[in-house]
Scaffold this motif. Structure first.
Motif, PDB file in Angstrom:
ATOM      1  N   VAL A   1       0.830  -1.208   0.000  1.00 37.71           N
ATOM      2  CA  VAL A   1       0.000   0.000   0.000  1.00 37.71           C
ATOM      3  C   VAL A   1       0.861   1.253   0.000  1.00 37.71           C
ATOM      4  O   VAL A   1       0.561   2.238  -0.690  1.00 37.71           O
ATOM      5  N   ALA A   2       1.958   1.239   0.771  1.00 31.98           N
ATOM      6  CA  ALA A   2       2.854   2.396   0.796  1.00 31.98           C
ATOM      7  C   ALA A   2       3.449   2.660  -0.582  1.00 31.98           C
ATOM      8  O   ALA A   2       3.568   3.812  -1.022  1.00 31.98           O
ATOM      9  N   GLY A   3       3.800   1.579  -1.292  1.00 32.14           N
ATOM     10  CA  GLY A   3       4.302   1.757  -2.652  1.00 32.14           C
ATOM     11  C   GLY A   3       3.263   2.344  -3.585  1.00 32.14           C
ATOM     12  O   GLY A   3       3.567   3.214  -4.408  1.00 32.14           O
ATOM     13  N   LEU A   4       2.031   1.884  -3.465  1.00 34.74           N
ATOM     14  CA  LEU A   4       0.964   2.434  -4.296  1.00 34.74           C
ATOM     15  C   LEU A   4       0.677   3.890  -3.951  1.00 34.74           C
ATOM     16  O   LEU A   4       0.396   4.712  -4.837  1.00 34.74           O
ATOM     17  N   LEU A   5       0.728   4.226  -2.656  1.00 35.26           N
ATOM     18  CA  LEU A   5       0.538   5.626  -2.250  1.00 35.26           C
ATOM     19  C   LEU A   5       1.607   6.520  -2.857  1.00 35.26           C
ATOM     20  O   LEU A   5       1.330   7.621  -3.340  1.00 35.26           O
ATOM     21  N   GLN A   6       2.850   6.059  -2.824  1.00 34.18           N
ATOM     22  CA  GLN A   6       3.934   6.851  -3.402  1.00 34.18           C
ATOM     23  C   GLN A   6       3.739   7.008  -4.904  1.00 34.18           C
ATOM     24  O   GLN A   6       3.959   8.087  -5.466  1.00 34.18           O
ATOM     25  N   MET A   7       3.298   5.936  -5.548  1.00 32.22           N
ATOM     26  CA  MET A   7       3.024   6.011  -6.983  1.00 32.22           C
ATOM     27  C   MET A   7       1.909   7.008  -7.271  1.00 32.22           C
ATOM     28  O   MET A   7       1.995   7.808  -8.215  1.00 32.22           O
ATOM     29  N   GLU A   8       0.843   6.988  -6.473  1.00 26.57           N
ATOM     30  CA  GLU A   8      -0.283   7.893  -6.688  1.00 26.57           C
ATOM     31  C   GLU A   8       0.120   9.349  -6.462  1.00 26.57           C
ATOM     32  O   GLU A   8      -0.250  10.239  -7.231  1.00 26.57           O
ATOM     33  N   ARG A   9       0.905   9.616  -5.408  1.00 29.57           N
ATOM     34  CA  ARG A   9       1.349  10.989  -5.144  1.00 29.57           C
ATOM     35  C   ARG A   9       2.283  11.482  -6.240  1.00 29.57           C
ATOM     36  O   ARG A   9       2.203  12.646  -6.662  1.00 29.57           O
ATOM     37  N   HIS A  10       3.170  10.618  -6.693  1.00 28.31           N
ATOM     38  CA  HIS A  10       4.078  11.005  -7.766  1.00 28.31           C
ATOM     39  C   HIS A  10       3.293  11.334  -9.037  1.00 28.31           C
ATOM     40  O   HIS A  10       3.595  12.311  -9.733  1.00 28.31           O
ATOM     41  N   ALA A  11       2.284  10.527  -9.326  1.00 29.37           N
ATOM     42  CA  ALA A  11       1.468  10.787 -10.520  1.00 29.37           C
ATOM     43  C   ALA A  11       0.678  12.079 -10.373  1.00 29.37           C
ATOM     44  O   ALA A  11       0.541  12.841 -11.339  1.00 29.37           O
ATOM     45  N   ARG A  12       0.147  12.338  -9.196  1.00 27.94           N
ATOM     46  CA  ARG A  12      -0.636  13.567  -8.991  1.00 27.94           C
ATOM     47  C   ARG A  12       0.236  14.813  -9.116  1.00 27.94           C
ATOM     48  O   ARG A  12      -0.233  15.851  -9.565  1.00 27.94           O
ATOM     49  N   ARG A  13       1.499  14.716  -8.697  1.00 32.90           N
ATOM     50  CA  ARG A  13       2.387  15.873  -8.865  1.00 32.90           C
ATOM     51  C   ARG A  13       2.570  16.203 -10.341  1.00 32.90           C
ATOM     52  O   ARG A  13       2.672  17.356 -10.726  1.00 32.90           O
ATOM     53  N   LYS A  14       2.595  15.187 -11.166  1.00 34.95           N
ATOM     54  CA  LYS A  14       2.752  15.418 -12.600  1.00 34.95           C
ATOM     55  C   LYS A  14       1.498  15.964 -13.257  1.00 34.95           C
ATOM     56  O   LYS A  14       1.535  16.397 -14.396  1.00 34.95           O
ATOM     57  N   LEU A  15       0.382  15.925 -12.551  1.00 36.91           N
ATOM     58  CA  LEU A  15      -0.866  16.437 -13.123  1.00 36.91           C
ATOM     59  C   LEU A  15      -0.848  17.959 -13.255  1.00 36.91           C
ATOM     60  O   LEU A  15      -1.709  18.528 -13.878  1.00 36.91           O
ATOM     61  N   ARG A  16       0.122  18.612 -12.663  1.00 40.07           N
ATOM     62  CA  ARG A  16       0.138  20.075 -12.695  1.00 40.07           C
ATOM     63  C   ARG A  16       0.295  20.626 -14.107  1.00 40.07           C
ATOM     64  O   ARG A  16      -0.168  21.706 -14.399  1.00 40.07           O
TER      65      ARG A  16
ATOM     66  N   THR B   1      -3.322  11.698   9.387  1.00 37.64           N
ATOM     67  CA  THR B   1      -4.749  11.393   9.451  1.00 37.64           C
ATOM     68  C   THR B   1      -5.268  10.900   8.113  1.00 37.64           C
ATOM     69  O   THR B   1      -6.137  10.014   8.050  1.00 37.64           O
ATOM     70  N   SER B   2      -4.752  11.448   7.031  1.00 33.45           N
ATOM     71  CA  SER B   2      -5.210  11.041   5.699  1.00 33.45           C
ATOM     72  C   SER B   2      -4.700   9.671   5.296  1.00 33.45           C
ATOM     73  O   SER B   2      -5.219   9.076   4.340  1.00 33.45           O
ATOM     74  N   MET B   3      -3.691   9.165   5.979  1.00 33.64           N
ATOM     75  CA  MET B   3      -3.103   7.890   5.604  1.00 33.64           C
ATOM     76  C   MET B   3      -4.056   6.728   5.835  1.00 33.64           C
ATOM     77  O   MET B   3      -3.970   5.689   5.185  1.00 33.64           O
ATOM     78  N   GLY B   4      -5.003   6.862   6.755  1.00 35.07           N
ATOM     79  CA  GLY B   4      -5.863   5.749   7.116  1.00 35.07           C
ATOM     80  C   GLY B   4      -6.725   5.247   5.984  1.00 35.07           C
ATOM     81  O   GLY B   4      -7.066   4.061   5.944  1.00 35.07           O
ATOM     82  N   TYR B   5      -7.093   6.113   5.029  1.00 34.23           N
ATOM     83  CA  TYR B   5      -7.972   5.683   3.948  1.00 34.23           C
ATOM     84  C   TYR B   5      -7.302   4.664   3.038  1.00 34.23           C
ATOM     85  O   TYR B   5      -7.970   3.832   2.440  1.00 34.23           O
ATOM     86  N   ALA B   6      -5.971   4.747   2.937  1.00 33.82           N
ATOM     87  CA  ALA B   6      -5.240   3.810   2.086  1.00 33.82           C
ATOM     88  C   ALA B   6      -4.951   2.494   2.787  1.00 33.82           C
ATOM     89  O   ALA B   6      -4.503   1.542   2.150  1.00 33.82           O
ATOM     90  N   VAL B   7      -5.198   2.431   4.100  1.00 35.57           N
ATOM     91  CA  VAL B   7      -4.915   1.215   4.861  1.00 35.57           C
ATOM     92  C   VAL B   7      -6.130   0.295   4.782  1.00 35.57           C
ATOM     93  O   VAL B   7      -7.251   0.725   5.061  1.00 35.57           O
ATOM     94  N   PRO B   8      -5.959  -0.971   4.396  1.00 32.47           N
ATOM     95  CA  PRO B   8      -7.103  -1.887   4.335  1.00 32.47           C
ATOM     96  C   PRO B   8      -7.787  -2.050   5.685  1.00 32.47           C
ATOM     97  O   PRO B   8      -7.158  -1.945   6.746  1.00 32.47           O
ATOM     98  N   GLY B   9      -9.081  -2.306   5.635  1.00 31.63           N
ATOM     99  CA  GLY B   9      -9.834  -2.484   6.872  1.00 31.63           C
ATOM    100  C   GLY B   9      -9.308  -3.617   7.720  1.00 31.63           C
ATOM    101  O   GLY B   9      -9.338  -3.559   8.954  1.00 31.63           O
ATOM    102  N   ALA B  10      -8.806  -4.687   7.081  1.00 32.30           N
ATOM    103  CA  ALA B  10      -8.244  -5.807   7.833  1.00 32.30           C
ATOM    104  C   ALA B  10      -7.044  -5.367   8.654  1.00 32.30           C
ATOM    105  O   ALA B  10      -6.851  -5.798   9.801  1.00 32.30           O
ATOM    106  N   VAL B  11      -6.215  -4.500   8.088  1.00 32.57           N
ATOM    107  CA  VAL B  11      -5.032  -4.024   8.804  1.00 32.57           C
ATOM    108  C   VAL B  11      -5.444  -3.141   9.976  1.00 32.57           C
ATOM    109  O   VAL B  11      -4.858  -3.215  11.065  1.00 32.57           O
ATOM    110  N   ILE B  12      -6.445  -2.292   9.771  1.00 30.71           N
ATOM    111  CA  ILE B  12      -6.914  -1.426  10.856  1.00 30.71           C
ATOM    112  C   ILE B  12      -7.453  -2.261  12.010  1.00 30.71           C
ATOM    113  O   ILE B  12      -7.211  -1.971  13.184  1.00 30.71           O
ATOM    114  N   VAL B  13      -8.194  -3.321  11.698  1.00 30.49           N
ATOM    115  CA  VAL B  13      -8.734  -4.184  12.743  1.00 30.49           C
ATOM    116  C   VAL B  13      -7.612  -4.808  13.553  1.00 30.49           C
ATOM    117  O   VAL B  13      -7.619  -4.795  14.794  1.00 30.49           O
TER     118      VAL B  13
END
Length: 535
Positions: free
Chosen positions: A243-258, A368-380
């Motif tokens: 998930v951390a890798g996917l988050l980094q990929m998503e943030r990197h892609a969003r930076r390029k959206l500028r 606080t925003s990191m929780g949405y990317a964490v699967p529910g199983a991990v939160i439990v």
């Protein structure tokens, strides 16, 4: 205020911190269990998860990009309808689509039965629905709107203008799409794929119902079946790395959206009109847009209506109307409590960051925003592990009675999971309130929380309502955390739909499942209206 923010950060980060700490606590049981899992089921977990993610990435990327190009770059009959209709699969929980297609396409289902009777065929007509391939198809047709939304926004802003310039220079249509449109939308496509993959990794309903062995299913088995929280935490850590890798990929892609947000480009793109398609080209574009809407929304709804109507007409299988009222009230109560608390927290954090945009406040918001990317199983797992530690250290406190299977515990898990949804909406509203209004209010003697109450609150009413509604809908559909943490005799619509479908009682499961679909239409309507206003 600094102390309050630190407490919020600790509460939100507790599941992640607990899992990391649990990994360091090796014991003989967990070591033996993990060794046996590594020799038997762990390779299957990894292989299934990788294959599923690859299929979902390719499918959502291709389908989302194709539909975005169709409605953003071309003009054909029905295009305005498809602009919002392509968002409808967002209202369908993936596990509801899995229930619908399993009932309709399985060996004893109406589709195969009718084909065998019509053509005198014996044996299976379609491949087994409950498989990795079936799960991939379900995820593709329910998650492609993530790619469609971001790619459409990127293409609408600049692609039409640049494609018009390329046309004047003699470039054929195929070259304009491959060389100009798709490279412009590449960062948006990558961000959408990352979001779809995070939803895939967080899923439990589809994988459990189809009986496929993914990491999320393995976490639940290690915790609930093998009774080893340490092993569950170590499996959850591997999932967190993905998930951390996917988050980094998503943030990197969003930076390029500028690069796609130039004002001049938007002004010029208004002069460049979409390409008008006729005859077979228009039919191809219409078919491309009809397919995902049909398979991702229309057919699943019809498939769920069939067992519902059949159960309605049979006296021996009455619909659970009395139970449905109780499940709905439980779902509404949990969703309303979580929406109110989460929205209040988002307003407080967003206001604090606006007043004092320091590294501490921004870090708390990011955490606080990191929780949405964490699967529910991990939160439990992350919530229950520290509860077990405190229970073992202080048995007389009864910590487990306060957190496990209580409204407090499940609301806490929901807030960790969905605070990011409310924060995104509130911060989007704040971006439209100029800082000069704050300076003017302070000049007139209005400061502190009075500034929020008298100035910000009226201006943020729409964003606050949207934030509460989005959290409300997400809580209504949430399944993994609810399955484990819900209070006794406190079933929700999502849990009951899953349990009835697992017991092959699709006629009874159809009622709560369709109720979840109706609730899920709320954010789709809001999103469609917002996109139309921007257009």
């Amino acid at each position: 205020m600094a102390v309050l923010l630190l407490l919020v950060a600790v509460v939100v980060a507790l599941p992640i911190l607990a899992i990391v700490a649990a990994v360091l606590q090796w014991d003989a049981l967990s070591t033996q269990l993990l060794r046996e899992m590594a020799e038997t089921v762990l390779p299957q977990y990894a292989g299934t998860t990788v294959v599923l993610c690859l299929a979902v990435a390719v499918g959502t990327g291709a389908l989302g990009a194709a539909t975005a190009c169709a409605v953003a770059l071309f003009d054909f009959k029905g295009r305005r309808t498809f602009e919002w209709a392509l968002l409808l699969p967002l209202a369908m929980p993936a596990y509801v689509v899995a229930y619908a297609y399993t009932d309709f396409l399985q060996y004893s289902g109406p589709a195969q039965t009718a084909i065998r009777a019509a053509f005198s065929i014996e044996g299976r007509v379609f491949p087994e629905v409950r498989s990795v391939g079936g799960a991939a198809v379900v995820f593709i047709f329910t998650l492609y709107p993530y790619v469609y939304l971001l790619a459409r926004a990127a293409l609408t802003q600049r692609a039409a203008h640049l494609m018009e310039a390329a046309r004047l220079m003699g470039a054929p249509l195929r070259r304009r799409i491959l060389v100009i449109a798709l490279p412009l939308a590449r960062p948006a496509i990558a961000a959408g794929i990352a979001l779809a993959l995070m939803e895939t990794l967080a899923d439990y309903g589809v994988s459990s119902y189809f009986g496929i062995q993914t990491f999320t299913a393995g976490i639940y088995k290690a915790w609930l079946v093998l009774d080893s929280p340490i092993a569950a935490a170590q499996l959850a850590t591997l999932l967190l790395v993905l998930v951390a890798g996917l988050l980094q990929m998503e943030r990197h892609a969003r930076r390029k959206l500028r690069f796609a947000s130039s004002r001049g480009a938007r002004a010029n793109s208004a002069e460049a009109k979409p390409i008008v398609l006729r005859c077979h080209q228009a039919w191809t574009a219409q078919a491309l847009c009809v397919l995902p809407v049909l398979l991702g929304f229309v057919l699943p709804v019809l498939c769920m209506l069939r067992p519902l109507l059949l159960a309605w007409g049979q006296a021996d299988t009455p619909l659970p109307w009395s139970g449905f009222v109780g499940w709905s009230l439980n779902s509404l109560k949990l969703a309303a409590i979580t929406a109110a608390l989460t929205t209040a927290l988002a307003l407080a954090l967003a206001f604090t960051v606006r007043r004092r945009p320091t590294r501490l406040t921004r870090g708390v918001v990011q955490m606080t925003s990191m929780g949405y990317a964490v699967p529910g199983a991990v939160i439990v797992v992350g919530l229950l592990i520290p509860v077990g530690w405190l229970q073992a250290a202080q048995p007389g406190w009864g910590v487990g009675n306060w957190i496990s299977t209580t409204v407090l515990g499940i609301t806490w898990a929901y807030m960790v999971r969905f605070s990011a949804v409310a924060l995104q909406s509130v911060q989007s509203g704040y971006s439209q309130v100029p800082i000069s209004m704050d300076d003017t209010a302070r000049t007139l003697g209005v400061g502190g929380w009075g500034l929020w109450w008298r100035i910000h609150r009226p201006l943020l009413q729409r964003s606050t309502v949207v934030a509460a509604l989005l959290v409300f809908v997400d809580v209504m559909k949430e399944l993994p955390a609810t399955l484990v943490l819900r209070p006794f005799d406190h079933d929700t619509l999502a849990v009951v739909a899953y349990q009835l479908a697992r017991d092959e009682r699709l006629g009874e499961a159809a009622l709560p499942a369709l109720a979840l679909v109706l609730v899920g239409l709320i954010p789709v309507v809001l999103l469609s209206r917002a996109l139309n206003k921007k257009a």
